[in-house]
Design a protein around this motif. Structure first.
Motif, mmCIF file in Angstrom:
data_model
loop_
_atom_site.group_PDB
_atom_site.id
_atom_site.type_symbol
_atom_site.label_atom_id
_atom_site.label_comp_id
_atom_site.label_asym_id
_atom_site.label_seq_id
_atom_site.Cartn_x
_atom_site.Cartn_y
_atom_site.Cartn_z
ATOM 1 N N HIS A 101 0.674 -1.046 -0.165
ATOM 2 C CA HIS A 101 0.062 0.138 0.109
ATOM 3 C C HIS A 101 0.792 1.278 0.055
ATOM 4 C CE1 HIS A 101 -4.023 -1.931 0.588
ATOM 5 N NE2 HIS A 101 -3.208 -2.724 1.171
ATOM 6 N N GLY A 102 2.229 1.115 0.195
ATOM 7 C CA GLY A 102 2.889 2.236 0.491
ATOM 8 C C GLY A 102 2.576 3.248 1.201
ATOM 9 N N SER A 103 1.845 3.002 2.367
ATOM 10 C CA SER A 103 1.281 3.974 3.288
ATOM 11 C C SER A 103 0.964 3.004 4.532
ATOM 12 C CB SER A 103 0.246 4.560 2.720
ATOM 13 O OG SER A 103 -0.345 5.307 4.125
ATOM 14 N N PHE A 104 1.374 3.551 5.850
ATOM 15 C CA PHE A 104 0.974 2.989 7.096
ATOM 16 C C PHE A 104 -0.503 3.070 7.267
ATOM 17 C CE2 PHE A 104 5.458 2.661 8.133
ATOM 18 C CZ PHE A 104 5.555 1.582 8.859
ATOM 19 N N VAL A 105 -1.166 4.259 6.824
ATOM 20 C CA VAL A 105 -2.367 4.546 7.136
ATOM 21 C C VAL A 105 -3.371 3.661 6.194
ATOM 22 C CG1 VAL A 105 -4.441 6.300 6.911
ATOM 23 C CG2 VAL A 105 -2.265 6.995 7.773
ATOM 24 N N ARG A 106 -2.902 3.485 5.018
ATOM 25 C CA ARG A 106 -3.754 2.756 3.968
ATOM 26 C C ARG A 106 -3.660 1.350 4.572
ATOM 27 N NH1 ARG A 106 -1.770 6.668 0.012
ATOM 28 N NH2 ARG A 106 -0.006 5.141 -0.451
ATOM 29 N N ALA A 107 -2.334 0.857 4.667
ATOM 30 C CA ALA A 107 -2.005 -0.325 5.043
ATOM 31 C C ALA A 107 -2.802 -0.825 6.321
ATOM 32 C CB ALA A 107 -0.749 -0.948 5.097
ATOM 33 N N ALA A 108 -2.883 -0.196 7.339
ATOM 34 C CA ALA A 108 -3.633 -0.227 8.682
ATOM 35 C C ALA A 108 -5.244 -0.170 8.324
ATOM 36 C CB ALA A 108 -3.267 0.946 9.645
ATOM 37 N N ALA A 109 -5.701 0.581 7.564
ATOM 38 C CA ALA A 109 -7.124 0.367 7.201
ATOM 39 C C ALA A 109 -7.384 -0.883 6.564
ATOM 40 C CB ALA A 109 -7.509 1.647 6.211
ATOM 41 N N HIS A 110 -6.396 -1.421 5.654
ATOM 42 C CA HIS A 110 -6.763 -2.573 5.070
ATOM 43 C C HIS A 110 -6.573 -3.692 6.035
ATOM 44 C CE1 HIS A 110 -6.274 -5.972 2.099
ATOM 45 N NE2 HIS A 110 -5.201 -6.378 2.751
ATOM 46 N N VAL A 147 17.061 -5.640 11.857
ATOM 47 C CA VAL A 147 17.567 -4.908 10.460
ATOM 48 C C VAL A 147 16.207 -3.975 10.521
ATOM 49 C CG1 VAL A 147 16.469 -6.655 9.285
ATOM 50 C CG2 VAL A 147 18.146 -5.254 8.060
ATOM 51 N N ARG A 148 16.711 -2.999 9.544
ATOM 52 C CA ARG A 148 15.594 -1.971 9.062
ATOM 53 C C ARG A 148 14.967 -2.339 7.858
ATOM 54 N NH1 ARG A 148 18.318 2.007 7.532
ATOM 55 N NH2 ARG A 148 18.080 2.011 5.519
ATOM 56 N N LEU A 149 13.710 -2.616 7.945
ATOM 57 C CA LEU A 149 13.051 -3.341 6.743
ATOM 58 C C LEU A 149 12.347 -2.166 5.831
ATOM 59 C CD1 LEU A 149 11.380 -6.214 8.219
ATOM 60 C CD2 LEU A 149 13.474 -6.246 7.041
ATOM 61 N N LEU A 150 12.067 -1.004 6.518
ATOM 62 C CA LEU A 150 11.476 0.065 5.678
ATOM 63 C C LEU A 150 12.274 1.393 5.799
ATOM 64 C CD1 LEU A 150 7.854 -0.821 6.864
ATOM 65 C CD2 LEU A 150 8.725 -1.215 4.584
ATOM 66 N N ASN A 151 12.308 2.034 4.623
ATOM 67 C CA ASN A 151 12.526 3.580 4.777
ATOM 68 C C ASN A 151 11.433 4.385 4.798
ATOM 69 O OD1 ASN A 151 15.373 2.698 4.336
ATOM 70 N ND2 ASN A 151 15.091 2.645 2.168
ATOM 71 N N THR A 193 8.280 11.556 5.574
ATOM 72 C CA THR A 193 6.936 12.118 5.776
ATOM 73 C C THR A 193 5.898 11.892 4.789
ATOM 74 O OG1 THR A 193 7.491 14.382 5.109
ATOM 75 C CG2 THR A 193 8.143 14.112 7.227
ATOM 76 N N ARG A 194 6.364 11.702 3.651
ATOM 77 C CA ARG A 194 5.578 11.502 2.410
ATOM 78 C C ARG A 194 5.414 10.051 2.014
ATOM 79 N NH1 ARG A 194 6.301 16.616 -1.391
ATOM 80 N NH2 ARG A 194 5.826 18.257 0.132
ATOM 81 N N SER A 195 6.571 9.218 2.257
ATOM 82 C CA SER A 195 6.376 7.760 1.563
ATOM 83 C C SER A 195 6.836 6.798 2.550
ATOM 84 C CB SER A 195 6.977 7.909 0.139
ATOM 85 O OG SER A 195 8.344 8.225 0.532
ATOM 86 N N VAL A 196 6.799 5.403 2.104
ATOM 87 C CA VAL A 196 7.306 4.504 2.913
ATOM 88 C C VAL A 196 7.779 3.540 1.846
ATOM 89 C CG1 VAL A 196 7.011 2.425 4.444
ATOM 90 C CG2 VAL A 196 5.841 4.665 4.671
ATOM 91 N N SER A 197 9.024 2.924 1.625
ATOM 92 C CA SER A 197 9.481 2.077 0.677
ATOM 93 C C SER A 197 10.540 0.989 1.412
ATOM 94 C CB SER A 197 10.245 2.785 -0.268
ATOM 95 O OG SER A 197 11.312 3.455 0.317
ATOM 96 N N PRO A 198 10.575 -0.227 0.981
ATOM 97 C CA PRO A 198 11.337 -1.328 1.599
ATOM 98 C C PRO A 198 12.936 -0.820 1.474
ATOM 99 C CG PRO A 198 10.587 -2.044 -0.565
ATOM 100 C CD PRO A 198 9.851 -0.863 -0.481
ATOM 101 N N SER A 199 13.838 -1.026 2.366
ATOM 102 C CA SER A 199 15.183 -0.844 2.476
ATOM 103 C C SER A 199 15.762 -2.186 1.273
ATOM 104 C CB SER A 199 15.549 -1.124 3.798
ATOM 105 O OG SER A 199 15.399 -2.430 4.347
#
Length: 302
Positions: free
Chosen positions: A18-27, A48-52, A55-61
């Motif tokens: 979903h590229g977003s905590f908010v959208r993923a949480a709703a799902h 290990v860090r899995l996500l970068n 303030t605007r986006s989330v992407s996998p490390s």
């Protein structure tokens, strides 16, 4: 694997999809703060860090991308196995399918199937993403993709969707009367051509031709460059230049005489769009229903 560990992995995949905590949480039916805590626990457990996060986006490390590549197929197998066990034999399929397709295929070949499919299988929902990139379908969390036959990976199951396609060089009678007719692809350098820019890397599309084993990729110039090829039909109809489009985009205008088909001997038919998906030992009932529906011939008036 403990239940909490499985939930953490599911949460990680949902955030990437979903590229977003908010959208993923709703799902997932949870709060964004609870989801963030779940991801933090997973990263602490794996150290290990899995996500970068910005303030605007989330992407996998890099580590997250490697985990997703191995994890997504495994979770798909689990989903398919559970669906096969929990679904009552003979009951209609249910679940969600994520589909990746280039825009032209989604509009002209996928869209006509969607209404009839959803009416036939009301328990199935579709999440369709149009994208011109050749994405890694599994790593990106898609169940099904659509690509031209020439772009298919060898390890994918392919189902013909569009049949053979043909590109057409077209211009209006008014344009031809004013500027003349190109007789070979090389003549296009002397004409006003309507160009297409790839949205993926910004490069200009080189018009592709083939005749008797000879293949050409011609760079053209003209007064217009677009990233949306659907615009070019209208511009060509107005006599502003020569366009290079799919046959289905210009068929009715050629039949009516509003456009003229140029260089037909240089644009033979080629393998068209295919529905494709990974080879799976277990196939979720919703995916099986969709693939079977695509294989079934549509009524002539569809």
């Amino acid at each position: 694997m403990r239940g909490s560990e499985y939930a953490q992995l599911r949460a990680f995949v949902a955030v990437v999809e979903h590229g977003s905590f908010v959208r993923a949480a709703a799902h997932l039916g949870m709060s964004a703060s609870a989801l963030s805590q779940t991801i933090r626990q997973l990263e602490e457990r794996l150290d290990v860090r899995l996500l970068n996060r910005t303030t605007r986006s989330v992407s996998p490390s890099d580590a997250g991308a490697r985990l997703l590549l191995r994890l997504q197929p495994a979770l798909n197998e689990v989903d398919a196995a559970l669906a096969g066990v929990t679904q009552t034999p003979g009951s209609p399929p249910s679940g969600r399918l994520r589909i990746n397709a280039p825009r032209v295929a989604a509009i002209h070949y996928l869209a006509p199937l969607i209404g009839p499919f959803l009416n036939t299988y009301p328990g199935v929902s579709l999440d369709i993403v149009t994208d011109e990139r050749l994405v890694d379908m599994v790593a990106s969390g898609f169940d099904v993709g659509i690509r031209l036959g020439e772009s298919l990976d060898q390890d994918m199951v392919a189902v013909e969707l569009s049949g053979h396609l043909e590109m057409m060089v077209v211009a209006s009678p008014a344009y031809i009367e004013q500027f003349g007719t190109p007789h070979t692809p090389h003549d296009l350098s002397e004409h006003q051509c309507l160009s297409y820019r790839w949205p993926t890397d910004g490069s200009l599309y080189r018009w592709e031709f083939e005749r008797g084993g000879e293949r050409l990729a011609v760079s053209v110039n003209g007064p217009l460059v677009v990233t949306e090829p659907e615009m070019l039909t209208r511009v060509a109809l107005e006599g502003a230049g020569i366009a290079y489009l799919f046959e289905h985009q210009v068929r009715e205008h050629i039949t009516s005489g509003r456009l003229v088909h140029l260089l037909p001997e240089w644009t033979p038919a080629f393998p068209g769009f295919y529905l494709y998906y990974p080879t799976q030992r277990q196939m979720a009932p919703a995916l099986r229903a969709f693939v079977d529906f695509v294989k079934k011939p549509m009524p002539p008036d569809s």
